[in-house]
Design a protein around this motif. Structure first.
Motif, PDB file in Angstrom:
ATOM      1  N   SER A 128     -63.126  49.843 -17.732  1.00 24.32           N
ATOM      2  CA  SER A 128     -63.465  51.274 -17.875  1.00 24.32           C
ATOM      3  C   SER A 128     -62.288  52.181 -17.537  1.00 24.32           C
ATOM      4  O   SER A 128     -62.436  53.209 -16.875  1.00 24.32           O
ATOM      5  CB  SER A 128     -64.666  51.626 -16.993  1.00 24.32           C
ATOM      6  N   SER A 129     -61.119  51.825 -17.999  1.00 25.98           N
ATOM      7  CA  SER A 129     -59.922  52.576 -17.623  1.00 25.98           C
ATOM      8  C   SER A 129     -59.350  53.414 -18.756  1.00 25.98           C
ATOM      9  O   SER A 129     -58.411  54.189 -18.542  1.00 25.98           O
ATOM     10  CB  SER A 129     -58.851  51.621 -17.121  1.00 25.98           C
ATOM     11  N   PHE A 130     -59.925  53.285 -19.981  1.00 21.66           N
ATOM     12  CA  PHE A 130     -59.352  54.034 -21.096  1.00 21.66           C
ATOM     13  C   PHE A 130     -60.456  54.438 -22.071  1.00 21.66           C
ATOM     14  O   PHE A 130     -61.357  53.653 -22.371  1.00 21.66           O
ATOM     15  CB  PHE A 130     -58.298  53.214 -21.833  1.00 21.66           C
ATOM     16  N   SER A 131     -60.357  55.671 -22.577  1.00 21.39           N
ATOM     17  CA  SER A 131     -61.307  56.185 -23.567  1.00 21.39           C
ATOM     18  C   SER A 131     -60.558  56.883 -24.689  1.00 21.39           C
ATOM     19  O   SER A 131     -59.505  57.501 -24.463  1.00 21.39           O
ATOM     20  CB  SER A 131     -62.282  57.183 -22.924  1.00 21.39           C
ATOM     21  N   TYR A 132     -61.109  56.791 -25.883  1.00 20.21           N
ATOM     22  CA  TYR A 132     -60.585  57.576 -26.995  1.00 20.21           C
ATOM     23  C   TYR A 132     -61.281  58.932 -27.010  1.00 20.21           C
ATOM     24  O   TYR A 132     -62.437  59.059 -26.593  1.00 20.21           O
ATOM     25  CB  TYR A 132     -60.795  56.843 -28.316  1.00 20.21           C
TER      26      TYR A 132
END
Length: 379
Positions: A122-126
């Motif tokens: 859960s460390s990156f989102s678009y």
């Protein structure tokens, strides 16, 4: 004590044994891979990027340890998509790489170093979809029109996005990261919203488009009974494909009854009234449509008149009988020849009373006027 030759022979054997053991150790040493600390991830920056990825200018910086120094041995993945390029690995603690394209949120960042893998959940989102416009902006109420939803972060591949128009999901086809084609359902009203949902991320644009306002064009009949007994038909377009509790006005008065028939027709009962050049107004789902001067109430008509008292006097009471004088007192006027009658009193839609000054003349035209409309009769 052993003889010298025996001792020499023993030392020679020990030397050979020692050399053999050293050879074995050297051989084994060549097969043993030096051990390093397992890779670990501490931080990922930035934590988000457009769905198209970072391009050539926005890099993903991964800080941790155990990354080694050979960038060819390192791979980075986000949502299963590999980084297009590992730019550098510094001192085994920092990886700089390009961000792959993708969609969705709360993805894990995965780093592999040789055969070892580590991830940071859960460390990156678009970035979520952003809707900027819908074209065209106005649509028929009958639906079926094609439109284009414009914006960004719709993804560089088809993730089967959901398109909602006026809060209803519609058939759509993904075209690119910035456009989706959709088919609009039937409806009415203005200021409708459009939203796009890609992998549980949504972008909303309020007041994105409108259905066309009602457009009345013809009122039939064009002459209305002053007592409100007539039923009229209003034809036009964009009244809606279902009954939207349509309302209407004739002039400044609301209709007594409005019955929706179709997207192009209404049947209405106007209120009693007087006057010419009445505008017809239709209200559908908070949108107005007007046809100017659509109809007029019937002109006052005099069919009979009589002197209320037999003998002529200074002021002779006169009774006018007819129709369309109105169902309410509109302060009507009566003219006899060039003179204006006095004491005009409305009594009903079919009768007026007035006083005629004696000596006005004979064979004169009598005109009864109500709301600037007049009907004549000969006296």
């Amino acid at each position: 004590m052993r003889p010298f030759y025996q001792r020499r022979h023993s030392m020679s054997r020990e030397r050979r044994t020692g050399k053999f053991l050293l050879a074995i150790l050297a051989f084994l040493h060549g097969l043993i891979v030096p051990s390093f600390a397992a890779p670990s991830i501490l931080t990922v920056s930035p934590g988000n990027a457009p769905a198209m990825g970072g391009g050539s200018f926005t890099f993903l910086i991964i800080e941790g340890s155990g990354f080694g120094s050979d960038r060819t041995a390192v791979a980075v993945f986000i949502d299963g998509k590999p980084s297009p390029q590992i730019r550098s690995v510094t001192a085994g603690v920092v990886i700089v790489c390009l961000i792959p394209a993708g969609a969705g949120s709360q993805h894990a960042v995965i780093v592999t170093v040789n055969a070892e893998q580590v991830s940071l959940a859960s460390s990156f989102s678009y970035d979520p979809p952003e809707v900027t416009a819908v074209t065209p902006q106005f649509f028929p109420t009958t639906g079926g029109s094609l439109l284009t939803v414009l914006g960004s972060n719709f993804a560089v591949e088809d993730f089967n996005p959901d398109v909602f128009l006026d809060e209803s999901v519609v058939f759509s086809v993904w075209i690119s990261d910035s456009s989706i084609i959709g088919s609009l359902q039937e409806g009415t009203g203005g200021g409708k919203s459009a939203s796009v949902n890609v992998r549980s991320q949504a972008g909303l644009l309020p007041d994105a488009f409108s259905y066309q306002a009602p457009a009345p064009s013809i009122v039939h009949p064009t002459t209305l009974a002053t007592d409100g007994s007539a039923t009229i038909t209003v034809t036009g377009s964009h009244f809606g494909t279902v009954d939207m509790t349509t309302k209407g006005w004739m002039g400044g008065s609301s209709w007594l009854q409005t019955s929706w028939t179709s997207d192009s027709a209404l049947v209405c009962v106007p209120r009693p009234g007087l006057g010419c050049c009445q505008d017809a107004t239709v209200l559908v789902d908070e949108q107005f449509g007007i046809v100017s001067g659509a109809a007029a109430f019937a002109v006052p008509s005099i069919t009979d008149l009589s002197v209320m008292f037999g003998a002529a006097a200074e002021r002779t009471p006169l009774l006018l009988l007819g129709s369309s004088f109105g169902v309410y007192d509109s302060s009507p006027a009566v003219r006899i020849g060039l003179s204006k009658a006095i004491g005009v009193r409305w009594t009903s839609d079919s009768s007026l009373r007035c006083l005629v000054i004696s000596g006005t003349g004979s064979d004169l035209v009598i005109i009864a006027e109500a709301e600037d409309q007049g009907g004549a009769a000969s006296a």
